[in-house]
Design an enzyme around this catalytic site. Structure first.
Site, PDB file in Angstrom:
ATOM      1  N   LYS A  40      30.272 -19.996 -38.326  1.00 15.14           N
ATOM      2  CA  LYS A  40      31.576 -20.443 -38.861  1.00 15.14           C
ATOM      3  C   LYS A  40      31.469 -21.403 -40.036  1.00 15.14           C
ATOM      4  CE  LYS A  40      34.067 -20.453 -34.470  1.00 15.14           C
ATOM      5  NZ  LYS A  40      34.405 -21.427 -33.428  1.00 15.14           N
TER       6      LYS A  40
ATOM      7  N   ARG B 121      11.433 -27.127 -25.734  1.00 12.90           N
ATOM      8  CA  ARG B 121      11.877 -28.531 -25.710  1.00 12.90           C
ATOM      9  C   ARG B 121      11.037 -29.388 -24.763  1.00 12.90           C
ATOM     10  NH1 ARG B 121      18.458 -28.152 -26.337  1.00 12.90           N
ATOM     11  NH2 ARG B 121      18.398 -28.146 -28.605  1.00 12.90           N
TER      12      ARG B 121
HETATM   13  P1  ADP Z   1      22.664 -22.358 -35.526  1.00 10.96           P
HETATM   14  O1  ADP Z   1      22.599 -22.383 -34.015  1.00 10.96           O
HETATM   15  O2  ADP Z   1      21.333 -22.053 -36.136  1.00 10.96           O
HETATM   16  O3  ADP Z   1      23.323 -23.572 -36.080  1.00 10.96           O
HETATM   17  P2  ADP Z   1      25.136 -20.853 -35.495  1.00 10.96           P
HETATM   18  O4  ADP Z   1      25.313 -21.184 -34.064  1.00 10.96           O
HETATM   19  O5  ADP Z   1      26.047 -21.455 -36.476  1.00 10.96           O
HETATM   20  O6  ADP Z   1      23.596 -21.117 -35.929  1.00 10.96           O
HETATM   21  O7  ADP Z   1      25.288 -19.282 -35.707  1.00 10.96           O
HETATM   22  C1  ADP Z   1      24.553 -18.350 -34.992  1.00 10.96           C
HETATM   23  C2  ADP Z   1      25.413 -17.210 -34.525  1.00 10.96           C
HETATM   24  O8  ADP Z   1      26.103 -16.608 -35.605  1.00 10.96           O
HETATM   25  C3  ADP Z   1      24.552 -16.144 -33.906  1.00 10.96           C
HETATM   26  O9  ADP Z   1      24.964 -15.946 -32.572  1.00 10.96           O
HETATM   27  C4  ADP Z   1      24.838 -14.907 -34.752  1.00 10.96           C
HETATM   28  O10 ADP Z   1      24.901 -13.714 -34.002  1.00 10.96           O
HETATM   29  C5  ADP Z   1      26.177 -15.215 -35.371  1.00 10.96           C
HETATM   30  N1  ADP Z   1      26.383 -14.459 -36.620  1.00 10.96           N
HETATM   31  C6  ADP Z   1      25.625 -14.513 -37.731  1.00 10.96           C
HETATM   32  N2  ADP Z   1      26.070 -13.648 -38.660  1.00 10.96           N
HETATM   33  C7  ADP Z   1      27.126 -13.011 -38.128  1.00 10.96           C
HETATM   34  C8  ADP Z   1      28.027 -12.001 -38.597  1.00 10.96           C
HETATM   35  N3  ADP Z   1      27.896 -11.452 -39.812  1.00 10.96           N
HETATM   36  N4  ADP Z   1      29.019 -11.598 -37.773  1.00 10.96           N
HETATM   37  C9  ADP Z   1      29.155 -12.135 -36.546  1.00 10.96           C
HETATM   38  N5  ADP Z   1      28.346 -13.103 -36.041  1.00 10.96           N
HETATM   39  C10 ADP Z   1      27.347 -13.539 -36.815  1.00 10.96           C
END
Ligand code: ADP
Ligand code: MG
Length: 393
Positions: free
Chosen positions: A199, A37
């Site tokens: 989520k 960043r």
């Molecule tokens: P971004 O930051 O790219 O928007 P998110 O914060 O929504 O993404 O999601 C990322 C998190 O989701 C990561 O910490 C990852 O470990 C978790 N995650 C992804 N798939 C799973 C899963 N099947 N079970 C539990 N956690 C998950």
């Protein structure tokens, strides 16, 4: 109305306040864990140095509770920035006050000051008018280069702007707006969205709005579990948002009506917990009791890669699995590589964890645009007006 570029503003010898996004991850020893960043803001800062502007940088870092907290000081950020630009960076002792005023008024042409963490003042997040006026008094020109906080109406992103004579966007902000806007206009088809992450509830708004634009949606991550469960599958002890099953079902119905294909995993990598050294691949119809789905399986990953190879426009947000852990990273890395391999597509990636996955896969240079904003990029793609951008018009 058009937004002016920093390059169209009178900056020579002027005090230019630049709202930057230096909200970087820190190590436990308060070193910089990732300076992406800071580096992303360099083009604007270097341009202003060359023009002989007197630069006043403002940023937040983390979530201090509306008061000074040494754990969230911008001190390590200032030190790293000084290394990167090969120039002193004068850190003020507080975001606003006599000390800050003194540093700013003593600035000479081409010098750089960094205000201490803006969130040390409770007025920042409250968009307090008093703080807005004080910050504005440090500047002749206002530039916003902090796309990552453009979805928040705070004193430094919105409030202060009306009190400064000239306003415009920094080079990073302009690049973000340019690429993300392309997704809102006429895009080349097939347009494929890849949505994963933690989520459904975080991302239902973007899922719904993408549904009117994309041809296909590839779903992975924990979010996919909720959709699979909504279709009646047994997911063992996987992370599922039980209270979102009706929402997931309603979304699948709506997508069908709009003729958008929603692809869900056919196989997954399961384990008994996050710390298992390996996972095993099973069909989504055969998740064993006591196991959790932690990544998309190889058949799914290949199917998604095939879709990405055919796409002409791609938006990706959210990893396909728990990519932070080696045994569950293959699905996310596979998607990253497939996206990188498609040289004909406009590929845009948003989201903090997705961006980290792209960096880990080593394909940053092969993506059309890697957004520095998580929430901000999602809201932009949803078609929402971001207050920090609207205020520059
Ligand atoms: P971004 O930051 O790219 O928007 P998110 O914060 O929504 O993404 O999601 C990322 C998190 O989701 C990561 O910490 C990852 O470990 C978790 N995650 C992804 N798939 C799973 C899963 N099947 N079970 C539990 N956690 C998950
Ligand atoms: Mg995240």
């Amino acid at each position: 109305m058009a937004i002016k570029s920093v390059k169209e503003l009178p900056v020579e010898g002027k005090r230019v306040f630049v709202r930057v996004d230096f909200n970087v991850p820190l190590t436990p020893a308060r070193g910089i864990a990732d300076d992406a960043r800071i580096r992303a803001a360099l083009p604007t800062i270097q341009y202003l140095i060359e023009k002989g502007a007197r630069i006043v940088l403002g940023s937040h870092l983390g979530r201090p509770k509306g008061g000074p907290d040494p754990a969230f000081s911008l001190e390590p950020v200032g030190a790293r920035l000084a290394e990167l630009i090969g120039k002193d960076v004068l850190l003020t002792d507080e975001p606003a006050g006599d000390g800050a005023r003194k540093v700013v008024s003593d600035l000479r042409d081409g010098q750089v000051a960094l205000l201490e963490n803006l969130r040390f003042h409770p007025g920042e997040e409250q968009n307090d008018d008093g703080l807005a006026k004080t910050l504005a008094s440090y500047a002749d020109v206002y530039v916003n280069d902090a796309f990552g906080t453009a979805h928040r109406a705070h004193a430094s992103t919105v409030g202060m702007i009306k009190y400064v004579g000239h306003k415009g966007a920094g080079l990073l902000m302009l690049k973000e707006i340019e690429f993300l806007s392309r997704l809102l206009g006429e895009v080349e088809h097939p347009y494929v969205a890849v949505i994963g992450g933690a989520k459904v509830s975080d991302k239902i708004a973007v899922l719904e709005s993408l549904c009117s634009k994309v041809d296909k949606m590839l779903i992975g991550g924990a979010m996919a579990n909720t959709f699979l469960k909504a279709q009646g599958k047994n997911l063992g002890k996987s992370k599922v948002e039980e209270d979102k099953l009706p929402l997931a079902r309603a979304f699948l119905k709506e997508a069908e009506k709009k003729n958008v294909a929603i692809l869900l995993p056919r196989d997954v990598v399961v384990a008994t917990g996050l710390d298992d050294p390996t996972g095993k691949v099973v069909s989504v119809d055969a998740v064993p009791e006591g196991f959790m789905a932690l990544d998309i399986g190889p058949e799914t990953a290949q199917g998604y890669a095939d879709e990405l190879a055919r796409a002409r426009t791609v938006f990706w947000n959210g990893p396909m699995g728990v990519f932070e852990k080696k045994p569950f990273a293959a699905g996310t890395v596979g998607v990253a590589r497939a996206l990188a391999a498609n040289k004909r597509a406009l590929s845009v990636v948003g989201g903090g964890d997705s961006a980290a996955a792209i960096e880990e896969a080593g394909v940053v240079d092969q993506i059309s645009h890697l957004s520095t904003g998580g929430g901000a990029s999602l809201e932009f793609v949803e078609g929402k007006t971001l207050p920090g951008i609207a205020a520059l018009e």
